[in-house]
Write a protein that holds these residues in place. Structure first.
Motif: not given
Length: 191
Positions: A90, A92-94, A116, A120
């Protein structure tokens, strides 16, 4: 005046009315069959069953939790990132820049999906991990932001493929775009 027939007497058949009735019945049956059949016909552009893959069907793909994408059954998926050639994340991955740099350095493709995706990627590009791993000279910011961004490396430089859809992509749009990107990557990769 024409004489009226008695209630129990059969009426004479008019010769031109029978063919007209048959024609109307045939037309009605044809229209009804066509309308009834429309709901069962596949609508072009709505299902991924109609897609033909050139590369995606032979690419081990990891789909991260939170990615809202249904892949076609022909696309081989893996449950961990260890064996994946394509990682779908995604936007907005971390995932940390260090991990993304490691995947890219190992010749894996990373696809970021959603609003995002580009922010990112730009954060990763500006990171020390990317600066140490790759020989890039800056990063490009597109307008509008892409719905799909795929990052790969060629000759120790990162390259991105960006796709944007006016009304947002459907699953078949994303899957088709991923296959197109993988075809281009395969063509640019030395054998």
């Amino acid at each position: 005046m024409t004489p009226l027939s008695a209630p129990n007497e059969p009426r004479p058949i008019q010769h031109d009315s029978l063919p007209r009735r048959r024609a109307l019945a045939a037309i009605s049956a044809t229209v009804t069959a066509a309308v009834a059949g429309c709901s069962s016909l596949p609508t072009p552009g709505n299902t991924s069953e109609e897609l033909v893959f050139d590369e995606l069907h032979q690419t081990l793909t990891y789909v991260a939790d939170g990615v809202d994408l249904t892949l076609h059954e022909e696309v081989p998926t893996v449950s961990t990132t260890d064996n994946a050639d394509l990682l779908l994340l995604s936007g907005d991955t971390d995932v940390a820049a260090e991990q993304a740099a490691d995947w890219l350095a190992a010749n894996r493709a990373i696809a970021l999906l959603g609003d995002d995706a580009e922010p990112t990627w730009l954060d990763w590009e500006a990171s020390e991990a990317f600066d140490d791993a790759f020989e890039n000279q800056g990063a490009a910011d597109s307008d509008p932001d892409p719905d799909l961004l795929v990052g790969v490396t060629f000759e120790n430089r990162t390259v991105t493929y960006r796709r944007t859809w006016t009304d947002g992509p459907r699953d078949r749009d994303l899957v088709g775009a991923l296959d197109e990107v993988l075809v281009d990557i395969a063509e640019r990769t030395p054998a």
